[in-house]
Design a protein around this motif. Structure first.
Motif, PDB file in Angstrom:
ATOM      1  N   VAL B  71       1.729  -6.340   7.024  1.00  0.00           N
ATOM      2  CA  VAL B  71       1.318  -6.442   5.621  1.00  0.00           C
ATOM      3  C   VAL B  71       0.290  -5.350   5.300  1.00  0.00           C
ATOM      4  CG1 VAL B  71       0.185  -7.907   3.901  1.00  0.00           C
ATOM      5  CG2 VAL B  71       1.830  -8.901   5.499  1.00  0.00           C
ATOM      6  N   GLN B  72      -0.606  -5.090   6.222  1.00  0.00           N
ATOM      7  CA  GLN B  72      -1.589  -4.007   6.038  1.00  0.00           C
ATOM      8  C   GLN B  72      -0.870  -2.663   5.878  1.00  0.00           C
ATOM      9  OE1 GLN B  72      -3.982  -4.361   9.583  1.00  0.00           O
ATOM     10  NE2 GLN B  72      -4.458  -6.501   9.143  1.00  0.00           N
ATOM     11  N   LEU B  73       0.125  -2.484   6.739  1.00  0.00           N
ATOM     12  CA  LEU B  73       0.889  -1.238   6.711  1.00  0.00           C
ATOM     13  C   LEU B  73       1.634  -1.086   5.381  1.00  0.00           C
ATOM     14  CD1 LEU B  73       1.923   1.157   8.558  1.00  0.00           C
ATOM     15  CD2 LEU B  73       3.889  -0.304   9.059  1.00  0.00           C
ATOM     16  N   PHE B  74       2.291  -2.159   4.953  1.00  0.00           N
ATOM     17  CA  PHE B  74       3.038  -2.126   3.694  1.00  0.00           C
ATOM     18  C   PHE B  74       2.093  -1.901   2.520  1.00  0.00           C
ATOM     19  CE2 PHE B  74       7.089  -4.671   5.019  1.00  0.00           C
ATOM     20  CZ  PHE B  74       7.454  -3.596   5.805  1.00  0.00           C
ATOM     21  N   PHE B  75       0.921  -2.539   2.586  1.00  0.00           N
ATOM     22  CA  PHE B  75      -0.037  -2.381   1.491  1.00  0.00           C
ATOM     23  C   PHE B  75      -0.451  -0.909   1.367  1.00  0.00           C
ATOM     24  CE2 PHE B  75      -4.344  -2.155  -0.183  1.00  0.00           C
ATOM     25  CZ  PHE B  75      -4.186  -2.844  -1.379  1.00  0.00           C
ATOM     26  N   ILE B  76      -0.720  -0.288   2.510  1.00  0.00           N
ATOM     27  CA  ILE B  76      -1.148   1.116   2.486  1.00  0.00           C
ATOM     28  C   ILE B  76      -0.015   2.028   2.010  1.00  0.00           C
ATOM     29  CG2 ILE B  76      -1.784   3.079   3.972  1.00  0.00           C
ATOM     30  CD1 ILE B  76      -3.426   1.043   5.635  1.00  0.00           C
ATOM     31  N   PHE B  77       1.202   1.764   2.507  1.00  0.00           N
ATOM     32  CA  PHE B  77       2.318   2.676   2.208  1.00  0.00           C
ATOM     33  C   PHE B  77       2.979   2.391   0.860  1.00  0.00           C
ATOM     34  CE2 PHE B  77       6.786   4.133   2.775  1.00  0.00           C
ATOM     35  CZ  PHE B  77       6.500   5.488   2.852  1.00  0.00           C
ATOM     36  N   PHE B  78       3.219   1.087   0.582  1.00  0.00           N
ATOM     37  CA  PHE B  78       3.921   0.741  -0.670  1.00  0.00           C
ATOM     38  C   PHE B  78       2.959   0.355  -1.787  1.00  0.00           C
ATOM     39  CE2 PHE B  78       7.136  -0.528   2.619  1.00  0.00           C
ATOM     40  CZ  PHE B  78       8.039   0.492   2.340  1.00  0.00           C
ATOM     41  N   GLY B  79       1.789  -0.198  -1.410  1.00  0.00           N
ATOM     42  CA  GLY B  79       0.866  -0.714  -2.410  1.00  0.00           C
ATOM     43  C   GLY B  79      -0.035   0.344  -3.026  1.00  0.00           C
ATOM     44  N   LEU B  80      -0.608   1.179  -2.176  1.00  0.00           N
ATOM     45  CA  LEU B  80      -1.589   2.148  -2.673  1.00  0.00           C
ATOM     46  C   LEU B  80      -1.030   3.147  -3.700  1.00  0.00           C
ATOM     47  CD1 LEU B  80      -3.909   2.907   0.387  1.00  0.00           C
ATOM     48  CD2 LEU B  80      -4.291   1.381  -1.559  1.00  0.00           C
ATOM     49  N   PRO B  81       0.257   3.532  -3.613  1.00  0.00           N
ATOM     50  CA  PRO B  81       0.774   4.458  -4.642  1.00  0.00           C
ATOM     51  C   PRO B  81       0.561   3.933  -6.060  1.00  0.00           C
ATOM     52  CG  PRO B  81       2.313   4.361  -2.837  1.00  0.00           C
ATOM     53  CD  PRO B  81       1.255   3.336  -2.551  1.00  0.00           C
ATOM     54  N   ALA B  82       0.494   2.606  -6.223  1.00  0.00           N
ATOM     55  CA  ALA B  82       0.230   2.021  -7.541  1.00  0.00           C
ATOM     56  C   ALA B  82      -1.123   2.489  -8.075  1.00  0.00           C
ATOM     57  CB  ALA B  82       0.273   0.493  -7.454  1.00  0.00           C
ATOM     58  N   LEU B  83      -2.025   2.800  -7.161  1.00  0.00           N
ATOM     59  CA  LEU B  83      -3.345   3.310  -7.557  1.00  0.00           C
ATOM     60  C   LEU B  83      -3.356   4.830  -7.575  1.00  0.00           C
ATOM     61  CD1 LEU B  83      -5.634   0.978  -5.383  1.00  0.00           C
ATOM     62  CD2 LEU B  83      -4.861   0.621  -7.746  1.00  0.00           C
ATOM     63  N   GLY B  84      -2.191   5.428  -7.394  1.00  0.00           N
ATOM     64  CA  GLY B  84      -2.093   6.874  -7.425  1.00  0.00           C
ATOM     65  C   GLY B  84      -2.298   7.532  -6.077  1.00  0.00           C
ATOM     66  N   LEU B  85      -2.369   6.705  -5.018  1.00  0.00           N
ATOM     67  CA  LEU B  85      -2.588   7.271  -3.687  1.00  0.00           C
ATOM     68  C   LEU B  85      -1.283   7.227  -2.910  1.00  0.00           C
ATOM     69  CD1 LEU B  85      -4.895   8.442  -2.014  1.00  0.00           C
ATOM     70  CD2 LEU B  85      -5.264   6.172  -1.037  1.00  0.00           C
ATOM     71  N   LYS B  86      -0.558   8.328  -2.958  1.00  0.00           N
ATOM     72  CA  LYS B  86       0.729   8.386  -2.273  1.00  0.00           C
ATOM     73  C   LYS B  86       0.573   9.047  -0.916  1.00  0.00           C
ATOM     74  CE  LYS B  86       5.087   9.410  -3.960  1.00  0.00           C
ATOM     75  NZ  LYS B  86       5.932   8.228  -3.764  1.00  0.00           N
ATOM     76  N   LEU B  87       0.955   8.348   0.122  1.00  0.00           N
ATOM     77  CA  LEU B  87       0.815   8.876   1.471  1.00  0.00           C
ATOM     78  C   LEU B  87       2.180   9.036   2.112  1.00  0.00           C
ATOM     79  CD1 LEU B  87      -1.995   6.374   2.507  1.00  0.00           C
ATOM     80  CD2 LEU B  87      -2.332   8.803   2.005  1.00  0.00           C
ATOM     81  N   SER B  88       2.317  10.037   2.988  1.00  0.00           N
ATOM     82  CA  SER B  88       3.562  10.153   3.757  1.00  0.00           C
ATOM     83  C   SER B  88       3.618   9.001   4.751  1.00  0.00           C
ATOM     84  CB  SER B  88       3.584  11.485   4.507  1.00  0.00           C
ATOM     85  OG  SER B  88       2.695  11.427   5.602  1.00  0.00           O
ATOM     86  N   GLU B  89       4.820   8.699   5.262  1.00  0.00           N
ATOM     87  CA  GLU B  89       4.932   7.579   6.196  1.00  0.00           C
ATOM     88  C   GLU B  89       4.086   7.826   7.456  1.00  0.00           C
ATOM     89  OE1 GLU B  89       8.899   9.815   5.989  1.00  0.00           O
ATOM     90  OE2 GLU B  89       7.343   9.078   4.658  1.00  0.00           O
ATOM     91  N   THR B  90       4.035   9.083   7.892  1.00  0.00           N
ATOM     92  CA  THR B  90       3.251   9.400   9.085  1.00  0.00           C
ATOM     93  C   THR B  90       1.764   9.160   8.836  1.00  0.00           C
ATOM     94  OG1 THR B  90       4.886  11.024   9.740  1.00  0.00           O
ATOM     95  CG2 THR B  90       2.718  11.202  10.760  1.00  0.00           C
ATOM     96  N   THR B  91       1.257   9.679   7.720  1.00  0.00           N
ATOM     97  CA  THR B  91      -0.151   9.491   7.395  1.00  0.00           C
ATOM     98  C   THR B  91      -0.478   8.011   7.253  1.00  0.00           C
ATOM     99  OG1 THR B  91      -0.003  11.548   6.179  1.00  0.00           O
ATOM    100  CG2 THR B  91      -2.004  10.261   5.860  1.00  0.00           C
ATOM    101  N   ALA B  92       0.393   7.295   6.549  1.00  0.00           N
ATOM    102  CA  ALA B  92       0.167   5.861   6.355  1.00  0.00           C
ATOM    103  C   ALA B  92       0.126   5.138   7.690  1.00  0.00           C
ATOM    104  CB  ALA B  92       1.262   5.273   5.471  1.00  0.00           C
ATOM    105  N   ALA B  93       1.013   5.525   8.611  1.00  0.00           N
ATOM    106  CA  ALA B  93       1.036   4.888   9.930  1.00  0.00           C
ATOM    107  C   ALA B  93      -0.277   5.122  10.667  1.00  0.00           C
ATOM    108  CB  ALA B  93       2.211   5.435  10.744  1.00  0.00           C
ATOM    109  N   PHE B  94      -0.738   6.373  10.665  1.00  0.00           N
ATOM    110  CA  PHE B  94      -1.996   6.691  11.353  1.00  0.00           C
ATOM    111  C   PHE B  94      -3.156   5.897  10.750  1.00  0.00           C
ATOM    112  CE2 PHE B  94       0.248  10.272  13.210  1.00  0.00           C
ATOM    113  CZ  PHE B  94      -0.372  10.407  14.438  1.00  0.00           C
TER     114      PHE B  94
END
Lengths: 242, 220
Positions: B71-94
């Motif tokens: 859930v933490q991972l999904f929040f960072i990868f799928f959730g944060l873009p809603a706030l304008g913070l788009k991360l690559s899957e690699t960055t999000a994983a790290f």
């Protein structure tokens, strides 16, 4: 001016007043023995001198530095006021020499080689030259306490505070520590000791302070005070210890 | 119908497995180093910092330790873009790995700090050391020696848990396995081999951690 000047110091823990206006002057070269029952405030007083405890009113000046001030330069103060504890408190992950070298290298920025020379010197003074590379766990209680004394000496303190430094030792190990302290006294080190060793207080001390209920109840030259205690409390205390 | 094992079906994909393994190793190594750094700072702040900072760290630790990693991972990868913070899957994983291990290691290291006798801190302070110097030379050294086994276990757990990052298509070993079995439909062979690789990785990691422990973490 006195090396340590304590003026009407008061301290409370919550509603319990443990120091009720203590005054004491310590001159260079004095050996002050503080005696008294547990709970009389003697350890607290000692811990106030190097700022380990705070106090609510009064003043303590150690080597000219006001201890209790809001912006007191405690680091500078503690470079000149050493402290030895009942529980030794050696750092178990460091050897005897490393324990001694830590403060000189970290605080005074003394180069490693020079610090090692200081360690050799002060460990020789406490009779532990051959234990420089031993870890605390490999030393007896008496040896550990002597390393702790050496560790304080490495900072070249002007006054050394000793908080019941033989109370945690087996009886047969007490003397080796007291001999070291006596030697320091002979060399002119200023000492303030909280102690239960009455014979030592009498023979080595230049001043005796009897604390009772958070106050200096009686004080004077040790031999005179022990020979003729003026107050019933001290009479009782001395006879109780025998 | 009987199922015929056909491990050679994996051979054409050995490079995918190798890249996945490499990604898992790098992901684990980096998040271990950075995560423990975060944990060290967090534990220090909790034990020695001002109340507001200590409280903040506590909220962070409780938040992470009481929610699922995925859930933490999904929040960072799928959730944060809603706030304008788009991360690559690699960055999000790290980031997810570091945040996760940071919280767990904060708690582990704090336990080690709590186990240091107060007298050692007083002795250091009485030797004119600052609180930061006491922390660095006296408290943390001893704390790490005490909690090293617990921290080692957590690192292995994190390495195994990293398989979850395949769910956001971070190209780790599990992602490679999913990819291969979707091509050759050899699920048994693929996951059997990948399980073996994880097993060997765990054994190697434990061995490596023990070597590091013996060499650098002095128990005195």
């Amino acid at each position: 001016m006195s090396l340590v000047s304590i003026r009407d110091v008061r301290k409370s823990y919550g509603t319990v007043e443990v120091l009720k206006g203590v005054s004491l002057e310590v001159e260079k070269g004095d050996v002050v023995a503080i005696i008294g029952r547990s709970g009389s405030g003697k350890s607290t007083l000692l811990r106030c001198i190097n700022g380990l405890e705070t106090y609510q009113s009064g003043a303590i000046l150690a080597d000219g530095i006001e201890v209790g001030g809001l912006h007191a330069n405690l680091r500078e103060l503690r470079r000149h006021v050493g402290m030895v504890f009942q529980q030794f408190n050696l750092f178990p992950h460091l050897t005897a020499a490393e324990n001694v070298m830590l403060a000189p290298t970290v605080v005074n920025k003394t180069p490693k080689k020079e610090a090692r020379a200081i360690a050799a010197e002060v460990l020789a003074k406490v009779g532990l030259s051959e234990k420089m590379d031993a870890y605390p766990s490999q030393l007896s209680g008496g040896q550990q306490q002597r390393v702790a004394i050496a560790r304080s000496l490495a900072m070249r303190p002007k006054v050394l505070l000793c908080d019941e430094i033989t109370s945690a030792l087996d009886p047969e190990l007490v003397n080796e520590v007291l001999r070291v302290v006596e030697q320091l006294a002979k060399e002119g080190m200023t000492l303030i000791l909280v102690t239960h060793e009455m014979r030592f207080a009498r023979d080595v001390g230049t001043h005796l302070v009897f604390m009772h209920h958070g106050k200096v109840h009686e004080s004077g030259k040790p031999k005179e005070v022990f020979a003729a205690p003026q107050t019933p409390e001290l009479q009782q205390f001395v006879s109780g210890i025998g | 119908m009987t199922y015929h094992l056909e491990f050679s079906a994996l051979l054409p994909y050995w490079q995918d497995l190798a890249w996945g393994l490499w990604f898992t190793i790098v992901l684990t190594a980096v998040s271990t180093v950075v995560g423990i750094a975060v944990g060290t700072l967090g534990a220090s702040a909790r034990s020695f910092g001002p109340p507001w900072l200590s409280g903040l760290v506590r909220v962070y630790v409780e938040l992470i330790r009481n929610t699922p990693f995925i859930v933490q991972l999904f929040f960072i990868f799928f959730g944060l873009p809603a706030l304008g913070l788009k991360l690559s899957e690699t960055t999000a994983a790290f980031i997810a790995m570091v945040v996760n291990l940071g919280a767990y290691s904060t708690e582990i290291i704090r336990a080690g700090i709590d186990a240091i006798p107060k007298g050692h801190i007083e002795a250091g302070v009485s030797l004119a050391m600052t609180r930061l110097e006491v922390l660095r030379y006296i408290v943390l050294r001893q704390a790490f020696a005490k909690i090293y086994p617990a921290l080692s276990s957590q690192i292995v757990i994190v390495m195994l848990g990293s398989a979850v990052v395949s769910q956001i298509s971070a190209p780790d070993l599990t992602y490679a396995a999913n990819f291969i079995q979707s091509r050759n439909f050899r699920a048994f062979e693929v996951y059997f081999v990948v399980a073996l690789i994880y097993l060997m990785l765990s054994i190697l990691l434990r061995y490596l951690l023990r070597l590091i422990g013996d060499r650098f973490v002095k128990v005195g």
